[in-house]
Scaffold this motif. Structure first.
Motif, PDB file in Angstrom:
ATOM      1  N   ASN A 144       0.851  -1.250  -0.069  1.00 47.61           N
ATOM      2  CA  ASN A 144      -0.026  -0.072  -0.035  1.00 47.61           C
ATOM      3  C   ASN A 144       0.880   1.346  -0.052  1.00 47.61           C
ATOM      4  O   ASN A 144       0.258   2.215   0.167  1.00 47.61           O
ATOM      5  N   SER A 145       2.103   1.169  -0.194  1.00 47.74           N
ATOM      6  CA  SER A 145       3.102   2.343  -0.244  1.00 47.74           C
ATOM      7  C   SER A 145       2.697   3.115  -1.299  1.00 47.74           C
ATOM      8  O   SER A 145       2.461   2.798  -2.472  1.00 47.74           O
ATOM      9  N   THR A 146       2.991   4.517  -1.177  1.00 47.14           N
ATOM     10  CA  THR A 146       2.794   5.583  -2.334  1.00 47.14           C
ATOM     11  C   THR A 146       4.120   5.488  -3.107  1.00 47.14           C
ATOM     12  O   THR A 146       4.128   5.847  -4.481  1.00 47.14           O
ATOM     13  N   ARG A 147       5.091   4.656  -2.808  1.00 54.04           N
ATOM     14  CA  ARG A 147       6.291   4.465  -3.763  1.00 54.04           C
ATOM     15  C   ARG A 147       6.071   3.354  -4.735  1.00 54.04           C
ATOM     16  O   ARG A 147       6.816   3.202  -5.598  1.00 54.04           O
ATOM     17  N   ILE A 148       4.930   2.324  -4.556  1.00 54.25           N
ATOM     18  CA  ILE A 148       4.815   1.243  -5.710  1.00 54.25           C
ATOM     19  C   ILE A 148       4.855   1.718  -7.026  1.00 54.25           C
ATOM     20  O   ILE A 148       5.462   0.968  -7.673  1.00 54.25           O
ATOM     21  N   PRO A 149       4.162   2.810  -7.522  1.00 54.92           N
ATOM     22  CA  PRO A 149       4.092   3.236  -8.786  1.00 54.92           C
ATOM     23  C   PRO A 149       5.581   3.377  -9.217  1.00 54.92           C
ATOM     24  O   PRO A 149       6.036   3.018 -10.538  1.00 54.92           O
ATOM     25  N   LYS A 150       6.407   4.204  -8.506  1.00 59.64           N
ATOM     26  CA  LYS A 150       7.793   4.371  -8.941  1.00 59.64           C
ATOM     27  C   LYS A 150       8.596   2.969  -8.796  1.00 59.64           C
ATOM     28  O   LYS A 150       9.285   2.659  -9.804  1.00 59.64           O
ATOM     29  N   CYS A 151       8.268   2.063  -7.806  1.00 61.56           N
ATOM     30  CA  CYS A 151       8.987   0.848  -7.863  1.00 61.56           C
ATOM     31  C   CYS A 151       8.943  -0.025  -8.999  1.00 61.56           C
ATOM     32  O   CYS A 151       9.721  -0.366  -9.697  1.00 61.56           O
ATOM     33  N   ASN A 152       7.461   0.196  -9.591  1.00 57.58           N
ATOM     34  CA  ASN A 152       7.190  -0.606 -10.932  1.00 57.58           C
ATOM     35  C   ASN A 152       7.777   0.063 -12.034  1.00 57.58           C
ATOM     36  O   ASN A 152       8.233  -0.810 -12.784  1.00 57.58           O
ATOM     37  N   ASP A 153       7.849   1.267 -11.906  1.00 60.73           N
ATOM     38  CA  ASP A 153       8.642   2.021 -13.223  1.00 60.73           C
ATOM     39  C   ASP A 153      10.051   1.619 -13.119  1.00 60.73           C
ATOM     40  O   ASP A 153      10.654   1.324 -14.371  1.00 60.73           O
ATOM     41  N   TYR A 154      10.860   1.447 -11.872  1.00 62.51           N
ATOM     42  CA  TYR A 154      12.139   0.996 -12.057  1.00 62.51           C
ATOM     43  C   TYR A 154      12.289  -0.415 -12.419  1.00 62.51           C
ATOM     44  O   TYR A 154      13.267  -0.529 -12.958  1.00 62.51           O
ATOM     45  N   ILE A 155      11.282  -1.182 -11.970  1.00 64.41           N
ATOM     46  CA  ILE A 155      11.306  -2.689 -12.338  1.00 64.41           C
ATOM     47  C   ILE A 155      11.271  -2.775 -13.774  1.00 64.41           C
ATOM     48  O   ILE A 155      11.972  -3.569 -14.404  1.00 64.41           O
ATOM     49  N   ASP A 156      10.539  -2.069 -14.492  1.00 67.40           N
ATOM     50  CA  ASP A 156      10.162  -1.990 -15.914  1.00 67.40           C
ATOM     51  C   ASP A 156      11.419  -1.721 -16.601  1.00 67.40           C
ATOM     52  O   ASP A 156      11.948  -2.228 -17.642  1.00 67.40           O
ATOM     53  N   GLU A 157      12.074  -0.634 -16.019  1.00 69.81           N
ATOM     54  CA  GLU A 157      13.297  -0.115 -16.669  1.00 69.81           C
ATOM     55  C   GLU A 157      14.606  -1.143 -16.639  1.00 69.81           C
ATOM     56  O   GLU A 157      15.201  -1.267 -17.597  1.00 69.81           O
ATOM     57  N   MET A 158      14.665  -1.707 -15.309  1.00 66.49           N
ATOM     58  CA  MET A 158      15.471  -2.828 -15.217  1.00 66.49           C
ATOM     59  C   MET A 158      15.340  -4.313 -15.995  1.00 66.49           C
ATOM     60  O   MET A 158      16.172  -4.668 -16.559  1.00 66.49           O
ATOM     61  N   GLN A 159      13.968  -4.563 -16.238  1.00 65.67           N
ATOM     62  CA  GLN A 159      13.652  -5.526 -17.133  1.00 65.67           C
ATOM     63  C   GLN A 159      14.084  -5.232 -18.373  1.00 65.67           C
ATOM     64  O   GLN A 159      14.681  -6.128 -19.275  1.00 65.67           O
ATOM     65  N   ASP A 160      13.941  -4.116 -18.900  1.00 65.69           N
ATOM     66  CA  ASP A 160      14.295  -3.755 -20.423  1.00 65.69           C
ATOM     67  C   ASP A 160      15.659  -3.695 -20.828  1.00 65.69           C
ATOM     68  O   ASP A 160      16.255  -4.012 -21.642  1.00 65.69           O
ATOM     69  N   LYS A 161      16.345  -3.332 -19.599  1.00 65.25           N
ATOM     70  CA  LYS A 161      17.819  -3.458 -19.554  1.00 65.25           C
ATOM     71  C   LYS A 161      18.266  -4.955 -19.655  1.00 65.25           C
ATOM     72  O   LYS A 161      19.165  -5.349 -20.434  1.00 65.25           O
ATOM     73  N   LEU A 162      17.729  -5.944 -18.969  1.00 64.54           N
ATOM     74  CA  LEU A 162      18.018  -7.183 -18.829  1.00 64.54           C
ATOM     75  C   LEU A 162      17.825  -7.648 -20.595  1.00 64.54           C
ATOM     76  O   LEU A 162      18.467  -8.769 -20.803  1.00 64.54           O
ATOM     77  N   VAL A 163      16.665  -7.473 -20.949  1.00 62.61           N
ATOM     78  CA  VAL A 163      16.107  -8.055 -22.249  1.00 62.61           C
ATOM     79  C   VAL A 163      17.205  -7.351 -23.291  1.00 62.61           C
ATOM     80  O   VAL A 163      17.561  -8.131 -24.139  1.00 62.61           O
TER      81      VAL A 163
END
Length: 267
Positions: A144-163
């Protein structure tokens, strides 16, 4: 003359500041050290602040101030741009003070430090994978953290980098015409990242790698390898019937059929 006086006064001010700091380091007045460490921190003089906090930590260990001091030490490293050190301190803080009101923030910051340390795609991606794991841990623990959207954006960015890293690694073998290694690497990339934006390119490179390997093989291995290349062709055109590589793929299937047809005739 005024300029000389100004330089002299500035030098005296700096020297005086250094002298004050040196006296603090030698002082046994721990409450004063603590007060001045916070002042240095607030003025973004993180090196001086960290040095004083590090001196105070063993003195206040076991007291409520130790938690605050450890928290400040973590942010001194972060403020200095030492993200590896900061990540270590934030993780150590979590181990030492698991029930702290700063626990959520420290877990997030430890993940964020991994994110900041993530290198360019061509380099080793250990920090990138650590960032994804740490960010996902934060999401799971604080949904329920307000940081969740930001975390998801960071994860997407990291996944793109791994791809992209996976794509580059596979392409490296393909470009150097190391086709057996290219086939394995391309297959792994497609399997590991099925939704990759590079999927069409990867599948075409896999088709061409199989075709070139068959073409350059010794005679007793060609038939089997051309049949594998033919299977790869149908997989490719089924998924990408209007591919940008369509003409090149058609030329390859013509070559495969021309070779394989003589076996059909003989049989």
């Amino acid at each position: 003359m005024k300029k000389i006086v100004y330089v002299f006064l500035l030098f005296a001010f700096v020297l005086g500041g250094c002298s004050e700091y040196q006296k603090l380091l030698k002082s046994n007045d721990n409450p004063l050290k603590y007060k001045k460490a916070i002042e240095y921190y607030n003025s973004e003089d993180y090196v001086k602040a960290a040095t004083l906090f590090e001196e105070l930590l063993p003195i206040y260990r076991g007291t409520s101030k130790a938690e605050t001091i450890s928290y400040y030490i973590s942010y001194c490293s972060y403020g200095s741009g030492d993200y590896i050190g900061a990540g270590y301190y934030f993780r150590n803080f979590l181990k030492t003070f698991p029930d702290s009101p700063y626990s959520e923030e420290s877990l997030y910051m430890s993940a964020y430090c991994y994110f900041l340390e993530s290198p360019k795609p061509r380099l080793d991606q250990t920090s990138t994978k650590d960032a994804i794991d740490a960010l996902q841990l934060y999401i799971n623990r604080y949904p329920n953290s307000t940081r969740i959207p930001k975390c998801n954006d960071y994860i997407d960015e990291m996944q793109d980098k791994l791809v992209y890293k996976s794509y580059l690694s596979a392409r490296n073998y393909y470009d150097r015409e190391h086709f057996p290694a290219a086939i394995i690497s391309l297959q792994n990339s497609i399997k590991d990242y099925p939704g990759s934006s590079y999927r069409e390119d990867l599948m075409f490179m896999l088709l061409e790698s199989r075709y070139e390997l068959a073409f350059k093989s010794v005679a007793d291995k060609q038939r089997e390898r051309y049949n594998l290349a033919k299977e790869e062709y149908f997989s490719f055109v089924d998924e990408f019937p209007e591919s940008k590589y369509q003409k090149r793929a058609e030329k390859m299937i013509e070559g495969m059929e021309a070779y394989l047809s003589k076996f059909n005739t003989n049989n």
